[in-house]
Design a protein around this motif. Structure first.
Motif, short mmCIF file in Angstrom:
data_model
loop_
_atom_site.label_atom_id
_atom_site.label_comp_id
_atom_site.label_asym_id
_atom_site.label_seq_id
_atom_site.Cartn_x
_atom_site.Cartn_y
_atom_site.Cartn_z
N ILE A 98 0.85 -1.20 0.00
CA ILE A 98 0.00 0.00 0.00
C ILE A 98 0.88 1.25 0.00
N ILE A 99 1.95 1.22 0.80
CA ILE A 99 2.88 2.36 0.81
C ILE A 99 3.53 2.53 -0.56
N ASP A 100 3.81 1.41 -1.24
CA ASP A 100 4.48 1.46 -2.55
C ASP A 100 3.51 1.66 -3.70
N GLY A 101 2.21 1.73 -3.42
CA GLY A 101 1.25 2.02 -4.47
C GLY A 101 0.78 0.82 -5.27
N ILE A 102 1.21 -0.38 -4.89
CA ILE A 102 0.78 -1.58 -5.60
C ILE A 102 -0.67 -1.89 -5.27
N TYR A 103 -1.03 -1.74 -4.00
CA TYR A 103 -2.41 -1.87 -3.55
C TYR A 103 -2.92 -0.50 -3.10
N GLN A 104 -4.24 -0.34 -3.14
CA GLN A 104 -4.89 0.84 -2.58
C GLN A 104 -5.65 0.41 -1.33
N ALA A 105 -5.50 1.16 -0.26
CA ALA A 105 -6.20 0.84 0.98
C ALA A 105 -7.71 1.02 0.80
N ASP A 106 -8.49 0.15 1.46
CA ASP A 106 -9.95 0.33 1.46
C ASP A 106 -10.35 1.50 2.34
N ILE B 290 -1.10 7.53 -2.93
CA ILE B 290 -0.07 6.87 -3.74
C ILE B 290 -0.76 5.93 -4.71
N LYS B 291 -0.79 6.34 -5.98
CA LYS B 291 -1.59 5.64 -6.99
C LYS B 291 -0.91 4.40 -7.54
N ASP B 292 0.42 4.41 -7.61
CA ASP B 292 1.14 3.29 -8.20
C ASP B 292 2.61 3.40 -7.80
N HIS C 36 4.41 6.60 -8.79
CA HIS C 36 4.04 7.72 -7.92
C HIS C 36 4.77 7.60 -6.58
N ALA C 37 4.94 6.37 -6.11
CA ALA C 37 5.67 6.17 -4.85
C ALA C 37 7.11 6.65 -5.00
N LYS C 38 7.76 6.30 -6.11
CA LYS C 38 9.14 6.75 -6.34
C LYS C 38 9.21 8.27 -6.39
N ALA C 39 8.19 8.91 -6.99
CA ALA C 39 8.15 10.37 -7.05
C ALA C 39 8.04 10.97 -5.66
N ASN C 40 7.50 10.19 -4.71
CA ASN C 40 7.38 10.63 -3.32
C ASN C 40 8.56 10.16 -2.46
N ALA D 69 11.12 3.72 -2.19
CA ALA D 69 11.60 2.58 -2.99
C ALA D 69 11.40 1.31 -2.19
N MET D 70 11.12 0.20 -2.90
CA MET D 70 10.83 -1.06 -2.21
C MET D 70 11.62 -2.20 -2.82
N ILE D 71 12.22 -3.01 -1.95
CA ILE D 71 12.89 -4.25 -2.33
C ILE D 71 11.97 -5.39 -1.91
#
Length: 505
Positions: free
Chosen positions: A52-60, A73-75, A78-82, A85-87
């Protein structure tokens, strides 16, 4: 609301999937320049929250704040723009692209409307040099090991110059030396003011690097405390909701006759003159440093890779194994070290993944018997205590521990004589690990043989009856339970070929 030290805050986050509430009213806060470790069993909600933080999922439900500002965070872009980064725990890469191409995925530098390959090469060489990694930029990732790819994924995340870095099980497939390199990098990132969310099941790691620890259970954040105010036993108890008295439940089984005998197995440049045996009812460990040849030996025995010399005997009879079909026919089964790449078919159902090695039991008289397929999948997954909304759920949607249990169910349906388990508990939590150990004990109690490759020495010491140590493609030594210690294993592991000449197998 966030203070000056809070760079990321999540308020009242909830997320549901069909049949599962993955997150239930979760609150979380990340401070500047700190490492915040998330602990919890597989399926507790840690990775879902990170996605959710990385924009892969959207919170309900719920809100996300970065530096006090509410964001959506839409995707992942967008997360990288903010500055995020995720491993990923399940490595995210394109095998047929080169290292430099993978590093630039989604962020291609351009010049004159075209991709600037010169800039890509310069950036890659600079990053590799800066991080002390000695890979060729044009190396295709398909040719690299899991540990190599893990290090490149870390490099890719660092290359984004992110202020918030999420690391989901980043050390699950790298050597101790590489772990030290990673921890040095984490210290450097903290010194630059970066904040890190770190997910791990390895308790020794957690208490080396954590500033704060949050424990998840059943989709809820149970507790958040400074690491200095917690102990390993307390964290484990918060994770599982009970005390685990014995992390390695070894059951002693009557040892029978030799069920597998390998003599003089060789493949030039990879392994040489490997001889060992496994008895019925025995769990035999294989230890060694990353790259020592443990996996390569087992792949050859299972028919995945060739060998140039040596013999394999099963129950005293010499067998020729040139492919996986012959291996299964001769009573072998193998859990591979990279379950996502070679253990499961992610887009297909739990039912298919559990039964795909046993098609002869469900396809006969010219047709597929779906009722039989469902029944044996239910029975095998039930015996493994697989937690899934249904058998038709995509296996990719299950936790790592439950995926591993489905793979075990798949192989046990074949009723093998010998099970080769390569890193069977990698990336799974303490509760799921114990279940895997108990399943292995039950398998051995039926008079079967188990080969267990593991990089976790306490695990080998706790579960195995004997341990062979591989060094530079050779067997450097063999230890029985009274001889077990981490020190003795490591002495053989680093000894090279000198002790290999002395080893008695």
């Amino acid at each position: 609301m966030a203070d000056n030290q809070t760079v990321l805050e999540l308020q009242h986050i909830s997320k549901s999937f069909p049949g599962v509430k993955a997150l239930d009213d979760v609150n979380f806060r990340l401070k500047k320049g700190t490492v915040h470790v998330l602990c919890g069993e597989n399926g507790a909600g840690k990775s879902t929250l990170m996605k959710i933080i990385d924009g892969i999922y959207q919170a309900d439900e719920g809100n996300i704040f970065i530096n006090g500002e509410k964001v959506t965070i839409k995707d992942p872009i967008h997360a990288k723009a903010n500055g995020i980064a995720m491993i990923f725990q399940e490595l995210s890469y394109v095998p047929d692209l080169t290292l430099e191409e993978n590093l630039c995925l989604g962020n291609w530098p351009k010049k004159g409307g075209r991709i600037d390959w010169k800039a890509i090469r310069q950036k890659t060489v600079s990053l590799l040099s800066q991080e002390g990694l000695h890979y060729a930029p044009d190396t295709r990732l398909r040719s690299l090991s899991v540990s190599d790819i893990q290090m490149i994924e870390i490099l890719k995340a660092v290359s984004y110059d992110a202020k918030i870095i999420i690391m989901d099980e980043p050390t699950s497939a790298i050597t101790n030396k590489e772990v030290e390199i990673l921890f040095e990098k984490i210290a450097q990132l903290k010194a630059r003011g970066c904040s890190i969310i770190y997910i791990s099941h390895k308790m020794d790691e957690i208490f080396r690097i954590a500033d704060e620890i949050t424990v998840f259970r059943d989709g809820k954040s149970i507790i958040t405390k400074d690491a200095k105010d917690l102990t390993i036993d307390q964290v484990v108890e918060y994770m599982v909701g009970r005390k685990i008295e014995n992390q390695y439940p070894k059951e002693y089984t009557e040892i029978g006759d030799t069920i597998l005998e390998v003599s003089g197995l060789s493949q030039p440049g990879i392994f040489e003159n490997v001889s060992f045996h496994v008895n019925a009812g025995e769990i035999v460990g294989f230890a060694g440093l990353m790259g020592a040849g443990r996996t390569e030996i087992m792949r050859a025995i299972f028919g995945l890779d060739p060998y140039s010399a040596g013999t394999i005997k099963i129950e005293g009879k010499e067998v020729q194994i040139k492919n996986v079909r012959q291996a299964i026919k001769n009573g072998l089964a193998m859990l591979t070290e990279d379950r996502r790449r070679t253990g499961i078919v992610p887009i297909l159902s739990v039912k298919y993944n559990a039964t795909m090695a046993s098609m002869d039991q469900i396809i006969y008289k010219g047709r597929l018997h779906t009722d039989v397929e469902t029944r044996i999948a239910q029975e095998s997954c039930g015996s493994m205590n697989v937690k899934t909304p249904s058998l038709d759920t995509r296996i990719a949607n299950l936790s790592g521990g439950n995926q591993q249990k489905v793979i075990l169910a798949k192989w046990l349906l074949c009723d093998p004589k010998i099970l080769i388990a390569d890193e069977p508990t990698r990336g799974i939590d303490v509760g799921a690990k114990r279940e895997i150990y108990e399943l292995m004990n039950k398998f051995a109690a039926k008079g079967k043989g188990i080969i267990m490759i593991s990089s976790e020495l306490p695990e080998l010491i706790g579960i195995c009856d004997r341990i062979y140590v591989i060094s530079e493609g050779r067997i450097a030594g063999m230890l029985t339970r009274p001889e077990f210690s981490q020190e003795s294993i490591m002495q053989y592991a680093v000894s090279g070929t000198e002790k290999a000449k002395e080893a008695s197998v």
